[in-house]
Design a protein around this motif. Structure first.
Motif, mmCIF file in Angstrom:
data_model
loop_
_atom_site.group_PDB
_atom_site.id
_atom_site.type_symbol
_atom_site.label_atom_id
_atom_site.label_comp_id
_atom_site.label_asym_id
_atom_site.label_seq_id
_atom_site.Cartn_x
_atom_site.Cartn_y
_atom_site.Cartn_z
ATOM 1 N N VAL A 201 22.838 6.338 -0.761
ATOM 2 C CA VAL A 201 24.171 5.838 -1.095
ATOM 3 C C VAL A 201 25.034 6.978 -1.639
ATOM 4 C CG1 VAL A 201 23.199 3.575 -1.628
ATOM 5 C CG2 VAL A 201 23.533 5.234 -3.460
ATOM 6 N N PRO A 202 26.351 6.833 -1.586
ATOM 7 C CA PRO A 202 27.224 7.850 -2.183
ATOM 8 C C PRO A 202 26.912 8.009 -3.667
ATOM 9 C CG PRO A 202 28.487 6.374 -0.784
ATOM 10 C CD PRO A 202 27.126 5.771 -0.919
ATOM 11 N N ARG A 203 26.939 9.236 -4.140
ATOM 12 C CA ARG A 203 26.578 9.531 -5.530
ATOM 13 C C ARG A 203 27.327 8.652 -6.522
ATOM 14 N NH1 ARG A 203 26.868 15.654 -7.116
ATOM 15 N NH2 ARG A 203 24.626 15.572 -6.719
ATOM 16 N N GLU A 204 28.608 8.423 -6.282
ATOM 17 C CA GLU A 204 29.419 7.694 -7.256
ATOM 18 C C GLU A 204 29.031 6.217 -7.374
ATOM 19 O OE1 GLU A 204 32.095 8.246 -3.529
ATOM 20 O OE2 GLU A 204 30.477 9.312 -4.587
ATOM 21 N N TYR A 205 28.279 5.702 -6.409
ATOM 22 C CA TYR A 205 27.873 4.300 -6.442
ATOM 23 C C TYR A 205 26.388 4.123 -6.761
ATOM 24 C CZ TYR A 205 32.357 3.597 -4.077
ATOM 25 O OH TYR A 205 33.682 3.590 -3.753
ATOM 26 N N LEU A 206 25.678 5.218 -6.988
ATOM 27 C CA LEU A 206 24.228 5.149 -7.150
ATOM 28 C C LEU A 206 23.815 4.213 -8.281
ATOM 29 C CD1 LEU A 206 21.362 6.076 -6.447
ATOM 30 C CD2 LEU A 206 21.713 8.050 -7.950
ATOM 31 N N ASN A 207 24.315 4.447 -9.469
ATOM 32 C CA ASN A 207 23.920 3.639 -10.619
ATOM 33 C C ASN A 207 24.286 2.174 -10.425
ATOM 34 O OD1 ASN A 207 24.884 2.565 -13.623
ATOM 35 N ND2 ASN A 207 22.952 3.696 -13.613
ATOM 36 N N GLN A 208 25.441 1.921 -9.842
ATOM 37 C CA GLN A 208 25.892 0.549 -9.600
ATOM 38 C C GLN A 208 24.954 -0.180 -8.647
ATOM 39 O OE1 GLN A 208 29.938 0.341 -8.141
ATOM 40 N NE2 GLN A 208 29.663 -1.687 -7.295
ATOM 41 N N ILE A 209 24.536 0.500 -7.594
ATOM 42 C CA ILE A 209 23.669 -0.129 -6.605
ATOM 43 C C ILE A 209 22.263 -0.335 -7.164
ATOM 44 C CG2 ILE A 209 22.552 0.216 -4.359
ATOM 45 C CD1 ILE A 209 25.205 1.497 -3.443
ATOM 46 N N VAL A 210 21.755 0.646 -7.916
ATOM 47 C CA VAL A 210 20.444 0.481 -8.546
ATOM 48 C C VAL A 210 20.481 -0.701 -9.510
ATOM 49 C CG1 VAL A 210 18.781 1.520 -10.143
ATOM 50 C CG2 VAL A 210 19.730 2.882 -8.277
ATOM 51 N N SER A 211 21.548 -0.810 -10.281
ATOM 52 C CA SER A 211 21.683 -1.932 -11.228
ATOM 53 C C SER A 211 21.695 -3.268 -10.500
ATOM 54 C CB SER A 211 22.964 -1.773 -12.054
ATOM 55 O OG SER A 211 22.894 -0.618 -12.867
ATOM 56 N N LYS A 212 22.338 -3.299 -9.338
ATOM 57 C CA LYS A 212 22.379 -4.550 -8.560
ATOM 58 C C LYS A 212 20.973 -4.916 -8.088
ATOM 59 C CE LYS A 212 24.539 -6.756 -4.553
ATOM 60 N NZ LYS A 212 25.485 -6.591 -3.411
ATOM 61 N N TYR A 213 20.235 -3.924 -7.584
ATOM 62 C CA TYR A 213 18.851 -4.169 -7.174
ATOM 63 C C TYR A 213 18.041 -4.692 -8.362
ATOM 64 C CZ TYR A 213 18.422 -2.270 -2.406
ATOM 65 O OH TYR A 213 18.490 -2.070 -1.051
ATOM 66 N N ALA A 214 18.176 -4.013 -9.497
ATOM 67 C CA ALA A 214 17.392 -4.373 -10.674
ATOM 68 C C ALA A 214 17.697 -5.802 -11.123
ATOM 69 C CB ALA A 214 17.661 -3.388 -11.808
ATOM 70 N N GLN A 215 18.964 -6.171 -11.178
ATOM 71 C CA GLN A 215 19.329 -7.505 -11.637
ATOM 72 C C GLN A 215 18.907 -8.585 -10.645
ATOM 73 O OE1 GLN A 215 20.270 -8.466 -14.627
ATOM 74 N NE2 GLN A 215 20.043 -6.305 -15.189
ATOM 75 N N THR A 216 18.918 -8.246 -9.362
ATOM 76 C CA THR A 216 18.416 -9.196 -8.362
ATOM 77 C C THR A 216 16.938 -9.481 -8.614
ATOM 78 O OG1 THR A 216 19.998 -8.481 -6.671
ATOM 79 C CG2 THR A 216 17.991 -9.564 -5.895
ATOM 80 N N ILE A 217 16.178 -8.443 -8.922
ATOM 81 C CA ILE A 217 14.746 -8.605 -9.183
ATOM 82 C C ILE A 217 14.514 -9.331 -10.503
ATOM 83 C CG2 ILE A 217 12.600 -7.359 -9.593
ATOM 84 C CD1 ILE A 217 13.683 -5.184 -7.679
ATOM 85 N N VAL A 218 15.328 -9.025 -11.522
ATOM 86 C CA VAL A 218 15.206 -9.680 -12.828
ATOM 87 C C VAL A 218 15.363 -11.193 -12.689
ATOM 88 C CG1 VAL A 218 16.379 -10.007 -15.044
ATOM 89 C CG2 VAL A 218 15.866 -7.701 -14.245
ATOM 90 N N SER A 219 16.150 -11.624 -11.717
ATOM 91 C CA SER A 219 16.407 -13.059 -11.551
ATOM 92 C C SER A 219 15.216 -13.825 -10.979
ATOM 93 C CB SER A 219 17.624 -13.274 -10.643
ATOM 94 O OG SER A 219 17.320 -12.951 -9.295
ATOM 95 N N LYS A 220 14.190 -13.108 -10.537
ATOM 96 C CA LYS A 220 13.013 -13.771 -9.959
ATOM 97 C C LYS A 220 11.978 -14.107 -11.035
ATOM 98 C CE LYS A 220 15.106 -12.451 -6.193
ATOM 99 N NZ LYS A 220 16.090 -13.339 -5.527
ATOM 100 N N SER A 221 11.015 -14.917 -10.660
ATOM 101 C CA SER A 221 9.935 -15.265 -11.573
ATOM 102 C C SER A 221 9.098 -14.032 -11.887
ATOM 103 C CB SER A 221 9.031 -16.331 -10.944
ATOM 104 O OG SER A 221 7.736 -16.315 -11.521
ATOM 105 N N PRO A 222 8.925 -13.688 -13.172
ATOM 106 C CA PRO A 222 8.112 -12.517 -13.513
ATOM 107 C C PRO A 222 6.652 -12.668 -13.087
ATOM 108 C CG PRO A 222 8.636 -13.794 -15.482
ATOM 109 C CD PRO A 222 9.475 -14.351 -14.369
ATOM 110 N N LEU A 223 6.133 -13.897 -13.133
ATOM 111 C CA LEU A 223 4.762 -14.125 -12.704
ATOM 112 C C LEU A 223 4.622 -13.872 -11.206
ATOM 113 C CD1 LEU A 223 1.872 -15.134 -13.268
ATOM 114 C CD2 LEU A 223 2.697 -17.433 -12.692
#
Length: 274
Positions: free
Chosen positions: A197-219
């Motif tokens: 991804v473009p450097r300027e959007y890297l953190n934003q896109i990683v955060s989106k991935y992370a929050q998508t995963i956080v929304s799932k069942s941890p188990l």
């Protein structure tokens, strides 16, 4: 929450790894530029953070990032070379370093929570191994990757373990035998990284991935990650037998009952982690 707070409370200002926690995501940042080398101190700091995150229910996803232009240049060659004057020519220290590195990489794979590499810069040798060991790798278009040990008479044998389990043998051997760097698009083509991804959007896109995963069942994530890596090393029939048993146990979990019920009833699930 107490354990999560403790992760940050005992962090000295000069720590080679800085930690931050928000919204279920633990961010570990290599903070020893310019090389962000994997010295014994750096590996110990990473290992400690991962060990504590393992049993911290508040931590749902780990992001591994770095400060500066180099994500990670691999082992600290100056630290290693300084021990050649030891009576054993450094053998014990070299073994200690490689053992610590192997444990760290296996801890990433074995962590019952997803680990995302956020790469913006150069990742070489054990730094490339670090990226390959993570479950996902999102990188900027300015990133590059190499296993250049062959150039200095030191074949990247331990990075080879992670590389050969993530990219094809021909691509892995190309990197290991030539020692030449590949750019981010080539790394994606090889299967070493997920997205460029473009450097300027890297953190934003990683955060989106992370929050998508956080929304799932941890188990469910814990069950799935463990099963993924275990079945990958099995023969096909053994893998199906094992995965079928995992599915049965997963179906009996409260979170699966809740998730399926929520899907049928067209509502949002409420995960309990059971």
């Amino acid at each position: 929450m107490a354990e999560t707070l403790a992760l940050k409370a005992d962090q000295p200002d000069d720590s080679p790894v800085m930690t931050a926690f928000a919204d279920g995501v633990l961010r570990l940042t290599l903070a020893n530029p310019p090389a962000n080398a994997l010295s014994l101190a750096t590996m110990a700091s990473l290992q400690s953070a991962l060990d504590r995150a393992r049993d911290d229910a508040d931590v749902r996803v780990v992001v591994l990032a770095a400060a500066g232009k180099v994500f990670c240049a691999g082992h600290d060659l100056k630290e290693l070379s300084a021990r050649r004057g030891d009576p054993d020519r450094g053998r014990a220290f070299f073994a200690q370093t490689m053992t610590a590195c192997s444990r760290l990489m296996q801890s990433i794979v074995g962590l019952p929570k997803p680990v995302i590499a956020e790469v913006d810069g150069i990742a070489t040798a054990a730094g490339c191994q670090l990226v390959a060991s993570c479950d996902l790798a999102i990188v900027s278009d300015q990133s590059s990757f190499a296993t250049p040990g062959v150039n200095i008479g030191l074949f990247c044998s331990t990075p080879m373990v992670a590389m050969s389990r993530n990219v094809s043998r021909k691509h892995a051997m190309e990197m290991l035998l030539t020692g030449e760097a590949i750019d981010a698009p080539t790394a994606r083509e090889f299967g070493l990284v997920n997205r460029v991804v473009p450097r300027e959007y890297l953190n934003q896109i990683v955060s989106k991935y992370a929050q998508t995963i956080v929304s799932k069942s941890p188990l469910t994530l814990k069950i799935g990650k463990e099963a993924f890596y275990r079945q990958a090393e099995m023969e096909l029939s053994d893998a199906y037998e094992y995965a079928s048993k995992v599915m049965v146990e997963n179906m009996l979990a409260r979170d699966a009952e809740e998730g399926i019920g929520a899907f049928i009833e067209k509502r949002q699930p409420e995960w309990t982690g059971d």
